[in-house]
Design a protein around this motif. Structure first.
Motif, PDB file in Angstrom:
ATOM      1  N   GLY A 103       7.737  -7.338  -0.486  1.00 56.79           N
ATOM      2  CA  GLY A 103       6.784  -6.872  -1.489  1.00 56.79           C
ATOM      3  C   GLY A 103       5.359  -6.745  -1.034  1.00 56.79           C
ATOM      4  N   LYS A 104       5.090  -6.730   0.267  1.00 62.19           N
ATOM      5  CA  LYS A 104       3.705  -6.681   0.749  1.00 62.19           C
ATOM      6  C   LYS A 104       3.043  -5.350   0.411  1.00 62.19           C
ATOM      7  CE  LYS A 104       4.913  -7.666   5.026  1.00 62.19           C
ATOM      8  NZ  LYS A 104       6.364  -7.866   4.851  1.00 62.19           N
ATOM      9  N   THR A 105       3.713  -4.249   0.697  1.00 64.14           N
ATOM     10  CA  THR A 105       3.135  -2.942   0.383  1.00 64.14           C
ATOM     11  C   THR A 105       3.063  -2.730  -1.127  1.00 64.14           C
ATOM     12  OG1 THR A 105       4.029  -2.043   2.447  1.00 64.14           O
ATOM     13  CG2 THR A 105       3.349  -0.473   0.777  1.00 64.14           C
ATOM     14  N   MET A 106       4.055  -3.223  -1.862  1.00 55.26           N
ATOM     15  CA  MET A 106       4.011  -3.122  -3.313  1.00 55.26           C
ATOM     16  C   MET A 106       2.798  -3.853  -3.876  1.00 55.26           C
ATOM     17  SD  MET A 106       6.717  -4.513  -6.198  1.00 55.26           S
ATOM     18  CE  MET A 106       8.085  -3.497  -5.622  1.00 55.26           C
ATOM     19  N   ALA A 107       2.486  -5.019  -3.309  1.00 59.62           N
ATOM     20  CA  ALA A 107       1.323  -5.766  -3.771  1.00 59.62           C
ATOM     21  C   ALA A 107       0.033  -4.982  -3.526  1.00 59.62           C
ATOM     22  CB  ALA A 107       1.259  -7.120  -3.067  1.00 59.62           C
ATOM     23  N   ALA A 108      -0.048  -4.279  -2.386  1.00 60.07           N
ATOM     24  CA  ALA A 108      -1.232  -3.450  -2.117  1.00 60.07           C
ATOM     25  C   ALA A 108      -1.340  -2.334  -3.150  1.00 60.07           C
ATOM     26  CB  ALA A 108      -1.148  -2.881  -0.708  1.00 60.07           C
TER      27      ALA A 108
END
Length: 396
Positions: free
Chosen positions: A177-182
């Motif tokens: 979920g790193k890119t989703m968090a961005a």
């Protein structure tokens, strides 16, 4: 010029040595930098003085969030008025969203081939993380949202030489979920999100990487964008002991990037699968370091549930509790399973059933290079047979 009886004004983008060699001996130099928060607020109020605004619209937030000059503020105000009139001609009240979109358009980035613009599609409800990690992401947004109060009104900006931007590391396994968090942060702060293309930045030739990095930050000047350095290990690796010229220049690259990150006025997000690979100097100077853990069974169940679209037809035999308990997947892999199972079901003209999901799970295991244990795919009644159209044969 010396004989001219009246003042002469020179307007230049950068200072020139006009006073040298007696060209013009009596020169007064005035430096005009970009407007600070107080000046931007005055400019917004002036540009919108005769404009009907939505109730509760806070120009203070607008002036603190977007670093625009006077011309850009005038352009953004005009564009926002036009958008409000097109939406409701009978009552064209300008909203914060109108002004936000217009402000971002007036500073549209020139990143070009150096970055890919990402259109945010996710909100807080889509992200499955422990409560403390979600709180950290909210704190990130708050630090950017209220920086004009802390740095300008309360004076903390006078005590710091570093830039007023925000930098963070998102560390964790792929698909957590790193890119989703961005994307969520970009949505929350109403900023444009750009993923930096490392292939266009990193160069094997000495000095070229620094030039490309300078192009990135120059194009994003103004700090109205979120820069996402995905898989950042290639740029932010640990500095090593200098043994030859290549080591020395590699260390210079890292130091240069560190300076650029600190000076950037917007949001810079780094992502990495291995936090320990990053240089320690980055870790000390980042505002936030947020760990994205591999989801446990409870989190996996939430992800299985959230990734199923409301429109998708599903059979009565689907057991998400069983899938979450038996298969240790990240969110990215769970999404792949849902999509692949949906294609299998669409080909048969049926709703998505457990057997489609189990077959998609099997394919995901194979793609990840994991051992496929046939016994794990036939432990439920729904999995007793895989359709002939999928396998070409039956599995006992």
């Amino acid at each position: 010029f010396r004989e001219h009886p009246h003042p002469i004004f020179w307007r230049m983008s950068s200072p020139l040595p006009l006073g040298q060699k007696g060209l013009y001996p009596n020169i007064v130099r005035l430096a005009f930098g970009p407007p600070d928060y107080a000046q931007r607020l005055t400019l917004w109020r002036s540009a919108l003085a005769a404009t009907p605004l939505e109730v509760g619209l806070e120009l203070e937030t607008l002036a603190g969030r977007y670093r625009l000059n006077g011309r850009q503020i005038e352009e953004a105000s005009g564009a926002a008025r036009q958008a409000a009139w097109q939406r409701t001609p009978e009552n064209p009240a300008v909203t914060f969203h109108d002004l936000s979109l217009a402000a971002r358009a007036s500073t549209s980035s020139q990143l070009g081939e150096l970055a890919q613009r990402i259109e945010p599609r996710h909100g807080w409800a889509d992200l499955v993380l422990p409560d403390d990690r979600l709180a950290q992401l909210q704190e990130m947004c708050d630090q950017f949202r209220y920086r004009h109060i802390v740095y300008d009104k309360w004076g903390f900006g006078r005590r710091s030489l570093a830039g007023r931007g925000l930098s963070a590391l998102f560390a964790g396994p792929s698909g957590t979920g790193k890119t989703m968090a961005a994307e969520i942060i970009a949505n929350e702060l109403e900023l444009d999100l750009y993923r930096i293309e490392l292939s266009a930045v990193v160069s094997k030739y000495i000095g070229e990487t620094e030039k490309n990095l300078k192009r990135v930050f120059d194009a994003a000047e103004g700090g109205n964008d979120i820069l996402l350095f995905d898989e950042a290990d290639a740029l932010f690796g640990k500095r090593s002991e200098t043994k030859d010229a290549h080591d020395r220049y590699a260390n210079i690259e890292i130091s240069y990037l560190l300076q650029k990150i600190e000076a950037y006025g917007g949001v810079a997000i780094l992502t990495s699968n291995l936090r320990k690979n990053l240089d320690e100097a980055f870790m000390r100077r980042l505002h936030f370091t947020i760990e994205f853990p591999f989801p446990d069974e409870k989190a996996r169940l939430q992800i299985w549930q959230k990734l199923l679209p409301d429109e998708a037809p599903v059979g009565d035999d689907i057991d998400l509790d069983d899938l979450a308990a038996r298969f240790k997947f990240s969110g990215g892999s769970i999404r792949n399973v849902w999509v692949n199972a949906a294609f299998l079901a669409a080909r048969e003209g049926e709703p998505i059933t457990m057997r489609h999901l189990l077959w998609a799970v099997r394919r995901e295991f194979q793609k990840l290079g994991k051992l496929v244990d046939e016994g794990r795919f036939v432990t439920t009644p729904a999995a007793q047979s895989i359709p002939d159209t999928i396998l070409g044969r039956r599995v006992p």
